[in-house]
Design an enzyme around this catalytic site. Structure first.
Site, PDB file in Angstrom:
ATOM      1  N   ASP A 163       0.800  -1.232   0.000  1.00  0.00           N
ATOM      2  CA  ASP A 163       0.000   0.000   0.000  1.00  0.00           C
ATOM      3  C   ASP A 163       0.828   1.276   0.000  1.00  0.00           C
ATOM      4  OD1 ASP A 163       1.131   0.020   2.496  1.00  0.00           O
ATOM      5  OD2 ASP A 163      -0.737  -0.172   3.615  1.00  0.00           O
ATOM      6  N   GLU A 176       0.229  -9.029  -1.285  1.00  0.00           N
ATOM      7  CA  GLU A 176      -0.507  -8.515  -0.116  1.00  0.00           C
ATOM      8  C   GLU A 176      -1.716  -7.688  -0.580  1.00  0.00           C
ATOM      9  OE1 GLU A 176       0.623  -5.447   2.953  1.00  0.00           O
ATOM     10  OE2 GLU A 176       1.423  -7.184   3.980  1.00  0.00           O
ATOM     11  N   GLU A 209      -2.478   5.079   2.669  1.00  0.00           N
ATOM     12  CA  GLU A 209      -2.259   3.673   2.277  1.00  0.00           C
ATOM     13  C   GLU A 209      -3.531   2.974   1.800  1.00  0.00           C
ATOM     14  OE1 GLU A 209      -0.994   5.070   5.011  1.00  0.00           O
ATOM     15  OE2 GLU A 209       1.178   4.879   4.793  1.00  0.00           O
ATOM     16  N   HIS A 242       4.831   5.419  13.322  1.00  0.00           N
ATOM     17  CA  HIS A 242       5.209   6.299  12.214  1.00  0.00           C
ATOM     18  C   HIS A 242       4.035   6.825  11.398  1.00  0.00           C
ATOM     19  CE1 HIS A 242       4.302   3.369   9.020  1.00  0.00           C
ATOM     20  NE2 HIS A 242       4.687   2.465   9.885  1.00  0.00           N
ATOM     21  N   ARG A 294       1.170   8.490   9.295  1.00  0.00           N
ATOM     22  CA  ARG A 294       0.862   9.896   9.004  1.00  0.00           C
ATOM     23  C   ARG A 294      -0.341  10.411   9.778  1.00  0.00           C
ATOM     24  NH1 ARG A 294       3.599   9.215   4.564  1.00  0.00           N
ATOM     25  NH2 ARG A 294       4.490  10.992   3.477  1.00  0.00           N
ATOM     26  N   HIS A 305      11.499   5.830  14.134  1.00  0.00           N
ATOM     27  CA  HIS A 305      11.449   5.961  12.666  1.00  0.00           C
ATOM     28  C   HIS A 305      12.168   7.239  12.244  1.00  0.00           C
ATOM     29  CE1 HIS A 305       9.653   6.366   8.659  1.00  0.00           C
ATOM     30  NE2 HIS A 305       9.165   5.147   8.766  1.00  0.00           N
TER      31      HIS A 305
HETATM   32  C1  UD1 Z   1       6.193   5.007   4.282  1.00  0.00           C
HETATM   33  C2  UD1 Z   1       4.881   4.513   3.655  1.00  0.00           C
HETATM   34  C3  UD1 Z   1       4.063   3.775   4.705  1.00  0.00           C
HETATM   35  C4  UD1 Z   1       4.880   2.682   5.378  1.00  0.00           C
HETATM   36  C5  UD1 Z   1       6.150   3.300   5.936  1.00  0.00           C
HETATM   37  C6  UD1 Z   1       7.005   2.221   6.552  1.00  0.00           C
HETATM   38  C7  UD1 Z   1       3.759   5.851   1.912  1.00  0.00           C
HETATM   39  C8  UD1 Z   1       2.852   6.962   1.632  1.00  0.00           C
HETATM   40  N1  UD1 Z   1       4.072   5.647   3.213  1.00  0.00           N
HETATM   41  O1  UD1 Z   1       5.855   6.005   5.257  1.00  0.00           O
HETATM   42  O2  UD1 Z   1       2.938   3.181   4.077  1.00  0.00           O
HETATM   43  O3  UD1 Z   1       4.110   2.132   6.416  1.00  0.00           O
HETATM   44  O4  UD1 Z   1       6.865   3.935   4.877  1.00  0.00           O
HETATM   45  O5  UD1 Z   1       8.014   2.736   7.332  1.00  0.00           O
HETATM   46  O6  UD1 Z   1       4.220   5.191   1.013  1.00  0.00           O
HETATM   47  N2  UD1 Z   1      13.321   8.857   6.129  1.00  0.00           N
HETATM   48  C9  UD1 Z   1      14.702   8.846   6.206  1.00  0.00           C
HETATM   49  N3  UD1 Z   1      15.358   7.650   5.960  1.00  0.00           N
HETATM   50  C10 UD1 Z   1      14.707   6.504   5.687  1.00  0.00           C
HETATM   51  C11 UD1 Z   1      13.303   6.522   5.655  1.00  0.00           C
HETATM   52  C12 UD1 Z   1      12.615   7.711   5.869  1.00  0.00           C
HETATM   53  O7  UD1 Z   1      15.322   9.861   6.454  1.00  0.00           O
HETATM   54  O8  UD1 Z   1      15.364   5.477   5.483  1.00  0.00           O
HETATM   55  C13 UD1 Z   1      12.603  10.143   6.347  1.00  0.00           C
HETATM   56  C14 UD1 Z   1      12.752  11.123   5.156  1.00  0.00           C
HETATM   57  O9  UD1 Z   1      12.820  12.419   5.649  1.00  0.00           O
HETATM   58  C15 UD1 Z   1      11.422  10.933   4.399  1.00  0.00           C
HETATM   59  C16 UD1 Z   1      10.478  10.713   5.559  1.00  0.00           C
HETATM   60  O10 UD1 Z   1      11.208   9.892   6.487  1.00  0.00           O
HETATM   61  O11 UD1 Z   1      11.069  12.040   3.601  1.00  0.00           O
HETATM   62  C17 UD1 Z   1       9.168  10.071   5.236  1.00  0.00           C
HETATM   63  O12 UD1 Z   1       9.323   8.922   4.419  1.00  0.00           O
HETATM   64  P1  UD1 Z   1       8.048   8.385   3.553  1.00  0.00           P
HETATM   65  O13 UD1 Z   1       8.420   7.134   2.864  1.00  0.00           O
HETATM   66  O14 UD1 Z   1       7.511   9.493   2.704  1.00  0.00           O
HETATM   67  O15 UD1 Z   1       6.953   8.129   4.659  1.00  0.00           O
HETATM   68  P2  UD1 Z   1       6.894   7.052   5.825  1.00  0.00           P
HETATM   69  O16 UD1 Z   1       6.181   7.718   6.953  1.00  0.00           O
HETATM   70  O17 UD1 Z   1       8.206   6.434   6.049  1.00  0.00           O
HETATM   71  N1  UDP Z   2      11.370  -3.212  11.635  1.00  0.00           N
HETATM   72  C1  UDP Z   2      12.772  -3.221  11.574  1.00  0.00           C
HETATM   73  N2  UDP Z   2      13.466  -2.363  12.395  1.00  0.00           N
HETATM   74  C2  UDP Z   2      12.861  -1.513  13.261  1.00  0.00           C
HETATM   75  C3  UDP Z   2      11.431  -1.497  13.291  1.00  0.00           C
HETATM   76  C4  UDP Z   2      10.732  -2.349  12.469  1.00  0.00           C
HETATM   77  O1  UDP Z   2      13.350  -3.978  10.810  1.00  0.00           O
HETATM   78  O2  UDP Z   2      13.559  -0.781  13.980  1.00  0.00           O
HETATM   79  C5  UDP Z   2      10.618  -4.116  10.734  1.00  0.00           C
HETATM   80  C6  UDP Z   2       9.520  -4.944  11.391  1.00  0.00           C
HETATM   81  O3  UDP Z   2      10.023  -6.196  11.837  1.00  0.00           O
HETATM   82  C7  UDP Z   2       8.495  -5.102  10.255  1.00  0.00           C
HETATM   83  C8  UDP Z   2       8.685  -3.829   9.434  1.00  0.00           C
HETATM   84  O4  UDP Z   2       9.934  -3.276   9.816  1.00  0.00           O
HETATM   85  O5  UDP Z   2       8.805  -6.201   9.418  1.00  0.00           O
HETATM   86  C9  UDP Z   2       7.564  -2.856   9.675  1.00  0.00           C
HETATM   87  O6  UDP Z   2       7.884  -1.639   9.090  1.00  0.00           O
HETATM   88  P1  UDP Z   2       7.084  -0.309   9.402  1.00  0.00           P
HETATM   89  O7  UDP Z   2       6.467  -0.392  10.764  1.00  0.00           O
HETATM   90  O8  UDP Z   2       8.013   0.824   9.131  1.00  0.00           O
HETATM   91  O9  UDP Z   2       5.986  -0.294   8.250  1.00  0.00           O
HETATM   92  P2  UDP Z   2       4.508  -0.893   8.105  1.00  0.00           P
HETATM   93  O10 UDP Z   2       4.581  -2.354   8.345  1.00  0.00           O
HETATM   94  O11 UDP Z   2       3.639  -0.166   9.077  1.00  0.00           O
HETATM   95  O12 UDP Z   2       4.131  -0.540   6.705  1.00  0.00           O
END
Ligand code: UD1
Ligand code: UDP
Length: 383
Positions: free
Chosen positions: A97, A119, A133, A212, A214, A245
């Site tokens: 998603d 999924e 999502e 994490h 939104r 996160h």
């Molecule tokens: C994204 C996904 C969400 C998923 C989540 C898992 C969308 C809209 N959201 O949300 O569905 O559950 O990932 O974690 O696709 N950032 C870093 N380094 C990283 C990752 C993130 O710095 O390795 C920071 C950056 O500033 C980035 C921000 O996090 O712009 C947000 O990342 P983004 O992928 O847009 O949203 P998530 O909240 O991570």
């Molecule tokens: N996870 C990880 N390190 C962390 C926190 C979570 O590897 O510090 C793994 C966790 O085991 C799971 C996945 O990340 O498999 C979940 O990711 P996240 O919660 O970011 O996204 P979501 O599942 O909500 O999309």
């Protein structure tokens, strides 16, 4: 040779697609398999690629600090185009998603590749929760030619939306395949980081927290942090461990509100193998994560989910998961109940596994192998 492109961009997609990459790579006589990452996440994606030893064929390196949904969506659609033009995949696999999944599915459709959705079929039918999502998953489902539903419920959801039943395969969730693979690897080599963390915890009980989403940014996170602070103060013999996160909208409130509490350990996101170890080491998990709701029941851990809705009702029904939203009082009360009411704790931590048996990837590969064989027979018959 049938050409496959597997695309992902965030940490959870990488974890759930890694075993599928490995399963397709075991069939080089049938499939040419390439991997593209959008790098919607950077550091958190790279941790997973390292652990599963996957080197992408294409890396779009798109992540920007504080990226917007609009900018990210546009960039993915635009930047995927040259990959489709160079490689011409027959089948494109996307997961779940995220914005990576939805935008890649659209780009693949524009390039006339068949879209396979892993999924598929999870639904809240509430556009605002999880945001964005739920809509990403629905749009991907509209575009997809084939749908791999993890559970019976997910399959039924797709049928309700008039998705042709012969395009749906019930597979279980690939996250359980990833979990089995990883537990085996960790048992062989726990690694130094885990040993250091274990020493730091000093035998104390652990409450593990992640968050994490939104829709929880802003006031939601303030209420979550407030509840954690009260729990930590009242339970000095417990460690709350929170791998935070990397999203700045999460980092800021969490570090500001919880940074100085002595029995709250704020740490960087953990590599997947270390995180699994920490889940196993924990008594209770409090999270808004989707993937963790699926993993924890396999490890027999009670989960409090900080969301108003869930597209994963199966573990709520089996009693492993309780929904607490972001209401400070509810988070506090349910946590204290679990710490003090042994009967409740035992019921919630009984092992249930509604999400899979670790064979999801084999089922997906078998499905495409059958499709390929049928298509080849048809071509031979018509030539
Ligand atoms: C994204 C996904 C969400 C998923 C989540 C898992 C969308 C809209 N959201 O949300 O569905 O559950 O990932 O974690 O696709 N950032 C870093 N380094 C990283 C990752 C993130 O710095 O390795 C920071 C950056 O500033 C980035 C921000 O996090 O712009 C947000 O990342 P983004 O992928 O847009 O949203 P998530 O909240 O991570
Ligand atoms: N996870 C990880 N390190 C962390 C926190 C979570 O590897 O510090 C793994 C966790 O085991 C799971 C996945 O990340 O498999 C979940 O990711 P996240 O919660 O970011 O996204 P979501 O599942 O909500 O999309």
């Amino acid at each position: 040779m049938t050409k496959i492109l597997i695309v992902f961009g965030t940490r959870p997609e990488a974890i759930k697609m890694a075993p599928l990459v490995k399963a397709f790579l075991k069939e080089p006589g049938i499939f040419e398999t390439r991997v593209a990452v959008t790098a919607q996440h950077r550091e958190m994606l790279d941790q997973v690629l390292d652990f599963f030893e996957i080197v992408p064929d294409y890396d779009l390196n798109l992540m920007k600090p504080n990226q917007t949904l609009h900018g990210l969506t546009a960039a993915i659609i635009t930047e995927m185009q040259p990959i489709f033009e160079e490689y011409h995949p027959d089948h494109v696999f996307v997961h779940g998603d995220t914005t990576t999944s939805m935008a890649t599915a659209m780009a693949a459709f524009y390039s006339s590749a068949k879209v396979h959705h892993i999924e598929a079929g999870l639904r809240t039918w509430n556009k605002q929760s999880p945001f964005p999502e739920e809509m990403n998953r629905q749009v991907t489902g509209r575009i997809a030619d084939y749908h791999y539903a993890p559970t019976k419920r997910a399959k039924e959801n797709l049928i309700k939306e008039n998705i042709p039943v012969d395009s749906i395969v019930q597979t279980g969730n690939t996250v359980i395949d990833a979990l089995h693979y990883s537990i085996e690897k960790i048992e062989k080599d726990p690694g130094n980081e885990v040993q250091n963390l274990d020493a730091q915890l000093g035998g104390k009980e652990v409450i593990l927290v992640t968050g994490h989403r939104r829709e929880n940014h802003g006031q939601g996170f303030k209420r979550i942090c407030k509840a954690l602070k009260v729990i930590a103060r009242e339970q000095p013999d417990i460690f709350i461990v929170y791998p935070v996160h990397l999203n700045p909208k999460v980092q800021e409130p969490v570090n500001r509100i919880l940074g100085e509490v002595s029995n709250i350990l704020l740490i960087d996101p953990l590599p997947y193998q270390d995180f699994i170890w920490l889940m196993n080491r924990s008594k209770i998990i409090i999270t808004d994560s989707g993937g963790i709701q699926e993993e924890a029941p396999s490890l027999g851990k009670p989960v409090l989910v900080m969301r108003e809705t869930t597209e994963r009702p199966e573990a709520v029904e089996t009693g492993t998961v309780v929904m607490v939203g972001t209401d400070s009082k509810k988070i506090y009360t349910e946590t204290i109940n679990l710490l003090t009411d042994t009967e409740k704790f035992d019921i919630m931590s009984a092992l249930h596994n509604p999400y899979g048996d670790g064979q999801a990837c084999n089922r997906i590969v078998d499905h495409l192998t059958n499709l390929t064989e049928k298509a080849n027979k048809f071509t031979e018959a018509t030539v």
